[in-house]
Design an enzyme around this catalytic site. Structure first.
Site, PDB file in Angstrom:
ATOM      1  N   CYS A 260      -2.573  -3.859  -5.128  1.00 38.42           N
ATOM      2  CA  CYS A 260      -3.010  -3.693  -3.734  1.00 38.42           C
ATOM      3  C   CYS A 260      -2.248  -2.585  -3.013  1.00 38.42           C
ATOM      4  CB  CYS A 260      -2.927  -5.021  -2.990  1.00 38.42           C
ATOM      5  SG  CYS A 260      -1.246  -5.640  -2.687  1.00 38.42           S
ATOM      6  N   HIS A 308      -0.269  -9.062   0.550  1.00 37.57           N
ATOM      7  CA  HIS A 308      -1.525  -8.374   0.198  1.00 37.57           C
ATOM      8  C   HIS A 308      -1.901  -7.406   1.308  1.00 37.57           C
ATOM      9  CE1 HIS A 308      -5.074  -7.886  -2.301  1.00 37.57           C
ATOM     10  NE2 HIS A 308      -5.778  -7.797  -1.184  1.00 37.57           N
ATOM     11  N   HIS A 320     -10.019  -2.998  -1.136  1.00 33.01           N
ATOM     12  CA  HIS A 320      -8.723  -3.476  -1.615  1.00 33.01           C
ATOM     13  C   HIS A 320      -8.780  -3.690  -3.122  1.00 33.01           C
ATOM     14  CE1 HIS A 320      -9.330  -8.085  -2.066  1.00 33.01           C
ATOM     15  NE2 HIS A 320     -10.497  -7.496  -2.150  1.00 33.01           N
TER      16      HIS A 320
END
Length: 344
Positions: A260, A308, A320
């Site tokens: 990420c 994240h 993402h």
């Protein structure tokens, strides 16, 4: 009153029958117990797998942090060791000069230089030689001071190198430990999937096949960004769109795969902006943006520990890199626990 007769012991044949019956009962009981453990359902497995993958992603961001620290410390260690090598070379040269002076004094028998000058056959040159002698003495004293200072700096540099190498070893140990944790969580997730019944495994396999087909299609021709962003933001978002369909690879910053924070960092690098490696550090890489003020290119963060991060593209959506086994994708920002946004 007659004597009671003691009962006769059971025959071997009877014992065999009883033993066989008991063994059979044990087998039946075990079989019943085995039948009492149903195969895990797809929903329960999915819930556990999602939890393990989330824990793995937390470990991955810690891994990224340790890796970044290890690389920084390695650079520091290399710099200090080069400095130590230069200092050692300078000390070796000074020692050579000091050794020559000591040898000369030994050859002169240790007689005071002023006495030798006074016994010189040319008295008229005495003052000039005396002046030269003072200059030599001053030069030797300066050389000794220089050697002392160089040795002190060399000792300090060696101590700094030793401490840096110790921190480097600790970072390497932490990195290896975090890697084991990631591998352990991913292995547990796979073991859970392997326990599914045939029908559920077929569903999972079909989903994975569809994901692979989608990934191949997206990699061949990712959709182009046609949104309203301009300038730097447009460069960042266009880069993110070009990565759609590439696999999530933990610890990766591209170009073949990303995790990420690796994806967001690479997108900003495309616009000549350097972000920290780890999502938690990226949270501090700019100013906070209210959700109502979100613009394409902003970083969006999820979960209370900020493990994240994604890239906002507008219309309540982001691009993402999700987790192991999935590909870079477009997802609504409400699909995960939203924490906030940052504009670097």
């Amino acid at each position: 009153m007659g004597k009671r007769r003691k009962p006769s012991p059971p025959s071997r044949a009877r014992l065999a029958v009883v033993t066989t019956a008991m063994a059979g009962s044990a087998v039946l009981a075990a079989a019943g117990t085995a039948r009492a453990e149903p195969a895990p359902t797809l929903d329960s497995v999915k819930e556990q797998v999602d939890r393990l993958n989330e824990e793995a992603e937390q470990s991955i961001e810690r891994y990224n942090g340790f890796q970044e620290k290890q690389q920084r410390l390695q650079g520091e260690a290399n710099r200090i060791q080069e400095k130590v090598a230069r200092g050692q070379e300078a000390m070796n040269q000074l020692r050579t000069q000091l050794g020559a002076i000591a040898a000369e004094q030994y050859r002169n028998g240790g007689i005071d230089p002023s006495v030798r000058l006074m016994l010189d056959s040319d008295p008229s040159g005495y003052l000039a030689k005396a002046s030269a002698r003072n200059q030599v003495i001053d030069s030797q004293a300066a050389l000794l001071r220089q050697a002392r200072d160089e040795q002190r700096k060399l000792d300090q540099d060696r101590a700094e190198a030793t401490a840096t190498l110790a921190r480097l070893d600790a970072a390497g140990t932490a990195l290896a430990g975090e890697k084991r944790q990631i591998q352990d969580k991913l292995a547990k997730a796979q073991a859970l999937l392997d326990k599914l019944g045939a029908a559920d495994r077929a569903k999972v396999n079909a989903q994975e096949a569809a994901a692979r087909a989608s990934r191949a299609g997206n990699r061949a021709e990712p959709p182009a960004y046609t949104g309203p962003a301009t300038g730097r933001a447009a460069t960042i978002v266009r880069f993110a769109y070009a990565q759609l369909g590439k696999p999530y690879v933990w610890g990766a910053t591209g170009p073949a795969g990303f995790d990420c924070s690796g994806l967001t960092g690479a997108a900003y690098r495309a616009a000549d902006v350097k972000l920290p490696r780890v999502s938690q550090d990226q949270w501090n890489a700019g100013r906070r943006i209210a959700r109502s003020d979100l613009q394409p290119g902003d970083l969006v963060f999820f979960y209370s520990d900020l493990h994240h991060v994604g890239l906002y593209i507008g219309d309540g959506k982001m691009i993402h890199a999700p987790r192991t086994g999935k590909n870079v994708e477009v997802l609504p920002i409400d699909a995960m626990p939203y924490v906030g946004a940052v504009r670097p």
